[in-house]
Design a protein around this motif. Structure first.
Motif, mmCIF file in Angstrom:
data_model
loop_
_atom_site.group_PDB
_atom_site.id
_atom_site.type_symbol
_atom_site.label_atom_id
_atom_site.label_comp_id
_atom_site.label_asym_id
_atom_site.label_seq_id
_atom_site.Cartn_x
_atom_site.Cartn_y
_atom_site.Cartn_z
ATOM 1 N N THR A 279 0.833 -1.206 0.000
ATOM 2 C CA THR A 279 0.000 0.000 0.000
ATOM 3 C C THR A 279 0.868 1.256 0.000
ATOM 4 O O THR A 279 0.577 2.228 -0.701
ATOM 5 C CB THR A 279 -0.939 -0.019 1.211
ATOM 6 O OG1 THR A 279 -1.821 -1.136 1.075
ATOM 7 C CG2 THR A 279 -1.762 1.249 1.301
ATOM 8 N N GLY A 317 -7.359 -6.365 -7.221
ATOM 9 C CA GLY A 317 -7.406 -4.911 -7.328
ATOM 10 C C GLY A 317 -7.576 -4.310 -5.952
ATOM 11 O O GLY A 317 -7.964 -5.010 -5.005
ATOM 12 N N LEU A 318 -7.293 -3.037 -5.852
ATOM 13 C CA LEU A 318 -7.347 -2.408 -4.531
ATOM 14 C C LEU A 318 -7.480 -0.909 -4.679
ATOM 15 O O LEU A 318 -6.723 -0.286 -5.432
ATOM 16 C CB LEU A 318 -6.061 -2.741 -3.752
ATOM 17 C CG LEU A 318 -5.842 -2.042 -2.412
ATOM 18 C CD1 LEU A 318 -6.905 -2.482 -1.412
ATOM 19 C CD2 LEU A 318 -4.453 -2.365 -1.867
ATOM 20 N N MET A 319 -8.445 -0.333 -3.967
ATOM 21 C CA MET A 319 -8.477 1.112 -3.818
ATOM 22 C C MET A 319 -7.630 1.369 -2.568
ATOM 23 O O MET A 319 -8.055 1.126 -1.459
ATOM 24 C CB MET A 319 -9.916 1.606 -3.638
ATOM 25 C CG MET A 319 -10.077 3.124 -3.711
ATOM 26 S SD MET A 319 -9.470 3.985 -2.259
ATOM 27 C CE MET A 319 -10.701 3.551 -1.052
ATOM 28 N N PHE A 320 -6.411 1.777 -2.770
ATOM 29 C CA PHE A 320 -5.441 1.772 -1.674
ATOM 30 C C PHE A 320 -5.416 3.054 -0.863
ATOM 31 O O PHE A 320 -4.820 3.098 0.208
ATOM 32 C CB PHE A 320 -4.027 1.501 -2.236
ATOM 33 C CG PHE A 320 -3.590 2.506 -3.275
ATOM 34 C CD1 PHE A 320 -3.074 3.738 -2.907
ATOM 35 C CD2 PHE A 320 -3.717 2.221 -4.624
ATOM 36 C CE1 PHE A 320 -2.698 4.666 -3.862
ATOM 37 C CE2 PHE A 320 -3.339 3.151 -5.591
ATOM 38 C CZ PHE A 320 -2.825 4.374 -5.208
ATOM 39 N N ASP A 322 -6.709 5.052 1.567
ATOM 40 C CA ASP A 322 -7.711 5.136 2.636
ATOM 41 C C ASP A 322 -7.115 5.648 3.940
ATOM 42 O O ASP A 322 -7.599 5.332 5.018
ATOM 43 C CB ASP A 322 -8.389 3.778 2.844
ATOM 44 C CG ASP A 322 -7.415 2.685 3.245
ATOM 45 O OD1 ASP A 322 -6.198 2.918 3.166
ATOM 46 O OD2 ASP A 322 -7.873 1.596 3.642
ATOM 47 N N GLU A 364 -12.771 -1.021 -9.232
ATOM 48 C CA GLU A 364 -11.828 -0.283 -8.366
ATOM 49 C C GLU A 364 -12.059 1.220 -8.485
ATOM 50 O O GLU A 364 -11.984 1.951 -7.497
ATOM 51 C CB GLU A 364 -10.379 -0.628 -8.720
ATOM 52 C CG GLU A 364 -10.009 -2.086 -8.503
ATOM 53 C CD GLU A 364 -10.316 -2.600 -7.108
ATOM 54 O OE1 GLU A 364 -10.330 -1.796 -6.155
ATOM 55 O OE2 GLU A 364 -10.577 -3.817 -6.968
ATOM 56 N N HIS A 367 -14.829 2.253 -6.288
ATOM 57 C CA HIS A 367 -14.473 2.504 -4.887
ATOM 58 C C HIS A 367 -14.023 3.958 -4.682
ATOM 59 O O HIS A 367 -14.256 4.546 -3.629
ATOM 60 C CB HIS A 367 -13.348 1.575 -4.437
ATOM 61 C CG HIS A 367 -13.786 0.171 -4.139
ATOM 62 N ND1 HIS A 367 -14.949 -0.124 -3.470
ATOM 63 C CD2 HIS A 367 -13.192 -1.026 -4.401
ATOM 64 C CE1 HIS A 367 -15.058 -1.439 -3.337
ATOM 65 N NE2 HIS A 367 -14.007 -2.019 -3.896
#
Lengths: 755, 97
Positions: A279, A317-320, A322, A364, A367
């Motif tokens: 991340t 996948g990732l909405m990192f 945050d 993603e 998000h």
């Protein structure tokens, strides 16, 4: 680490690279309305009203069948002889003359996947007041060729209700001789009676504009930004065949979505020595490579097409993004995830993989619009999530939406894709199009707070104003226990005179401030008091500013700066309809220097002491007063002792009233306590024995205000001589510390009047 | 022969301390917080043999569950649902996005 790229340099440096520039041209949203509807027959005005949106809803999938989205057509052939042109889109009301209200109206009745909503954002130019309402359409009528009327009932409110009175809104579009509507109006009604009417101007067929920048890592393959909906045979039988682009997906969701021309190829070295992405590395890459990176809300996001996450092939996948005050700006897709491995028995493996990548790419990005997974919609604080949905929501575990996991629906991924139409659910579309914009906009409300699914508020840069926060001392270092006082300066950075609410920095309504302990969480500072003053504007010439100071260590929700370490502080001020964001101030709080301070800290970092430092140690705060007395006695040389001394003395400078219980069980008695003569001496000692130390820790604004109040109290008590001494000391100190000339003149005038 | 078993802590965790043991031997302690955009809080790789018992405990909630490892198990999921800790083996790879 390479420098962050600039938009211009990238444009010039990469002609002909893999940019989506061609797709941008193909998918560029257009606000043109030509050709958007059928050719109705002109009828007489007496034509009976017909329901317009029913036809629009029924026909909208056809409008999705080819290329860029088209709004409408609005009328099924043969059913409705009245030509009812489409009206979906964004409208604005700009105030005229001395009016102060601005409106943005989003009409959603015949856009793709119409949601039959009208949402309205209202703000006043002269204050922080803002409101947002969502109304559900109850009637949509073509009254004749030249007139469409849509009536809606308010179902959701956010913000100041006085700005948007009424329980019903009516949107009307009309024309005289033109082929498209020319006149638009919004009417507010209460119990069916119209109370206000505003003429509107058409602004865009989309509800907002958004830009996606897709960068790829050199080992991750080509991003799948388009998908041929007919390439895999497992699909809805009536799914239109088309090459669907990522931007078209979001255009159909109501956004003027574009791909940035600044997409680039990132070296694998950005992922660190292991070649996979954590991340932190993703965040660093976003800061470095995103051409539009900024610590503020924007309708823009960054997507990284990477190979593999640190967690391995499990993560697709990732909405990192945050963490911190600005979230939801970046996401990533990991092309080596097993999620993109086609089932062994699927003979169209390549198409299957393309479809899954395209779906997760859109997911993603979803998000970053603050949308939760379909099976998490109902999650709220009670379930351990960081926030509640913006409105009560139900989980949609079977939704054929980009936000669902295909494998989790009944029947698994094959069942999902057999009925998936490459869209978001209606519930998601209502959120994206009509929720208060800060809930949706990237970098604004925190992830999952007010999710579609309030914390940091709207933070939008506006260059006509400049907000500066500063400690007003040489070094941004603070002693342990020392309250941090920050000065705020809001300057007119334009070339014209501009008006601003005089209380913008002081009334507690216009300011938003975040404090983050490095390595810790971010908290929003909330003032101890909020005032509802009569709105008075002050006109500032270019370069002129208004100022204020706030003790920010303590807030109405507790102490935010109570441990040694580095802190980052950033503020935003609401100026008219916009937010002006400050610099980020980094400060250091030193560790305790003695056991004495450690012992005091236990009693010091309490709510009552925080209040006493802000308001003064009134008799009601007796325990806090005891703590502050101990601090002054045991640590007299420390900066916190100055704050403690003035907090102890200031309430006693003047007569005070106390509300106490009376003799009966329901009696209340107001008692008056006389000013204590010794308080003035104590206050004077605290402020003038070491004036530089006191001014440093209290800040100029608070320090000189306190001297001024002390002089007034002394004068009121008949001690003119000491009052003059205080004001003389004030003026001398101001001159020595290079205070603004206008402030010195004001103090000098007060001193002169005392002679 | 020991082999690896991935323990996936998924939904419902909000920063609680978690203790993992194999046959009563504590092998991992960590805090778990579900990242809602993934539906995943933590992945712990354990070295186990079929027949051994994996125990997951969330002391702050007074929850503890045990699972006897079977031959075919490669992933064990743990979820906090309605104040209960649920351990369940995954039949195939588990993906997150």
């Amino acid at each position: 680490m390479p420098n962050r790229k600039s938009s211009d340099s990238n444009r010039s440096a990469k002609p002909g690279s893999r940019q989506a520039s061609t797709s941008i041209a193909a998918d560029a949203p257009s606000d043109s309305r030509s050709g958007s509807t059928g050719d109705g027959t002109v009828l007489a005005q007496a034509t009976p009203a017909t329901d317009a949106s029913a036809g629009a809803a029924a026909s909208s999938p056809e409008s999705l069948s080819a290329g860029p989205p088209v709004i409408g057509p609005s009328r099924p052939p043969g059913l409705n002889p009245v030509k009812c042109d489409p009206v979906s889109g964004r409208y604005v009301y700009k105030p005229v003359g001395t009016e102060l209200l601005t409106f943005t109206v989003r009409v959603d009745v015949d856009a793709p996947y119409p949601q039959r909503r009208i949402s309205i954002t209202v703000s006043r130019l002269d204050s922080r007041n803002a409101a947002h309402v969502v109304a559900e359409v109850t009637a949509d009528q073509c009254l004749a060729y030249n007139h469409r009327r849509i009536t809606a009932v308010v179902v959701y409110r956010n913000g100041n209700p006085d700005l948007m009175p009424g329980d019903q809104v009516t949107f009307e579009a009309s024309r005289e001789k033109a082929t498209t509507y020319q006149n638009y109006a919004l009417t507010l009604s209460v119990a069916g009676a119209a109370i206000r009417r505003y003429p509107l101007t058409f602004d865009s067929r989309y509800f907002d504009a958004v830009e996606f920048e897709v960068d790829r890592v050199e080992n991750a393959g080509e991003p799948v930004l388009k998908y041929d909906t007919a390439s895999h045979s497992n699909r809805p039988a009536d799914l239109p065949q088309e090459v669907l682009s990522l931007t078209a997906v979001y255009q159909r969701a109501g956004f003027a979505a574009t791909l940035s021309p600044n997409g680039t190829v990132i070296p694998l070295s950005a992922a660190g020595v292991n070649g996979t992405w954590s991340t932190a590395e993703l965040h660093d890459a976003m800061v470095t490579y995103w051409s539009r990176y900024a610590d503020r809300p924007q309708w823009a996001m960054w997507m990284l097409w990477a190979a593999r996450h640190d967690l391995g092939r499990n993560v697709g996948g990732l909405m990192f993004d945050d963490i911190g005050p600005n979230q939801r700006r970046g996401a990533a897709l990991f092309s080596e995830s097993f999620l993109f491995d086609p089932p062994a028995d699927d003979k169209q493996g390549a198409a299957w993989r393309q479809r899954m990548m395209f779906t997760i790419l859109a997911h993603e990005i979803g998000h970053t619009f603050n949308m939760a997974h379909s099976f998490q919609k109902a999650l709220g604080v009670g379930q351990g999530a960081p926030g509640d949905p913006w409105i009560p929501l139900e989980n949609e575990p079977e939704a054929r939406s980009f936000m669902n996991y295909p494998s989790l629906v009944a029947g698994g991924q094959a069942a999902f894709f057999s009925d998936f139409r490459f869209r978001f659910s209606d519930e998601e579309l209502v959120f994206m199009r009509h929720a208060p914009r800060r809930f949706v906009q990237m970098g604004n409300s925190k992830w999952f707070v007010d999710h579609g699914f309030v914390a940091p508020e709207l933070l939008e840069d506006h260059s006509d104003w400049q907000l500066e926060i500063r400690p007003n001392r040489e070094r941004n270092d603070y002693q342990f226990l020392e309250p941090v006082v920050i000065e705020f300066k809001l300057a007119n950075a334009s070339t014209l005179e501009a008006a601003v609410d005089a209380d913008t920095l002081t009334d507690g309504h216009h300011m938003t401030l975040f404090i983050q302990r490095e390595g810790g969480s971010t908290a929003q500072w909330r003032p101890m008091v909020q005032r509802c003053d009569k709105v008075e504007s002050v006109t500032l010439k270019p370069g002129e500013a208004i100022y204020a100071a706030h003790l920010v260590s303590a807030s109405s929700v507790g102490w935010l700066i109570d441990q040694p370490g580095f802190y980052r502080i950033q503020a935003a001020a609401e100026v008219g309809p916009r937010e002006v964001v400050s610099n980020v101030l980094r400060i250091y709080v030193a560790p305790s220097r003695s056991d004495e301070e450690d012992r005091l800290a236990l009693d010091y970092f309490t709510e009552d002491v925080g209040r006493a430092l802000v308001f003064g140690a009134t008799p009601a705060l007796s325990q806090a007063a005891t703590t502050l007395q101990e601090l002054v006695a045991r640590c007299p040389s420390r900066a916190a002792a100055v704050h403690a001394a003035v907090a102890l003395a200031s309430p006693k400078l003047r007569n005070q009233k106390r509300l106490e219980a009376g003799p009966g069980p329901h009696d209340l008695v107001i008692r008056c306590e006389k000013a204590a003569p010794e308080a003035a001496a104590a206050q004077m000692a605290a402020l003038t024995n070491a004036p530089d130390r006191a001014a440093d820790t209290l800040g100029h604004i608070r320090y000189f205000d306190m001297l001024d109040s002390l002089a007034s109290a002394l004068a009121d008590a008949g001690d003119e001589k000491t009052a003059r001494q205080v004001m003389k000391r004030s003026v001398t100190t101001m001159k020595a510390r290079d205070v603004l000339e206008s402030v010195i003149r004001t103090a000098q005038r007060k001193l002169d009047r005392m002679k | 022969m020991p082999r690896s078993l991935e323990l996936h802590l998924q939904e419902g965790f909000s920063g609680q301390a978690v203790i993992v043991a194999v046959d009563a031997q504590v092998c991992a302690r960590f805090d778990a917080r579900t990242r809602l955009q993934l539906g995943l809080a933590h992945v712990e790789t354990l070295s186990v043999e079929p027949g051994q018992t994996v125990t997951v405990e969330v002391p702050s909630l007074g929850l503890r569950q045990a699972y006897a490892v079977a031959d075919q198990d490669t992933i064990l999921t743990a979820n906090l649902v309605d104040h209960a800790l649920i351990l369940r083996p995954a039949r195939g790879p588990v993906g997150y996005f």
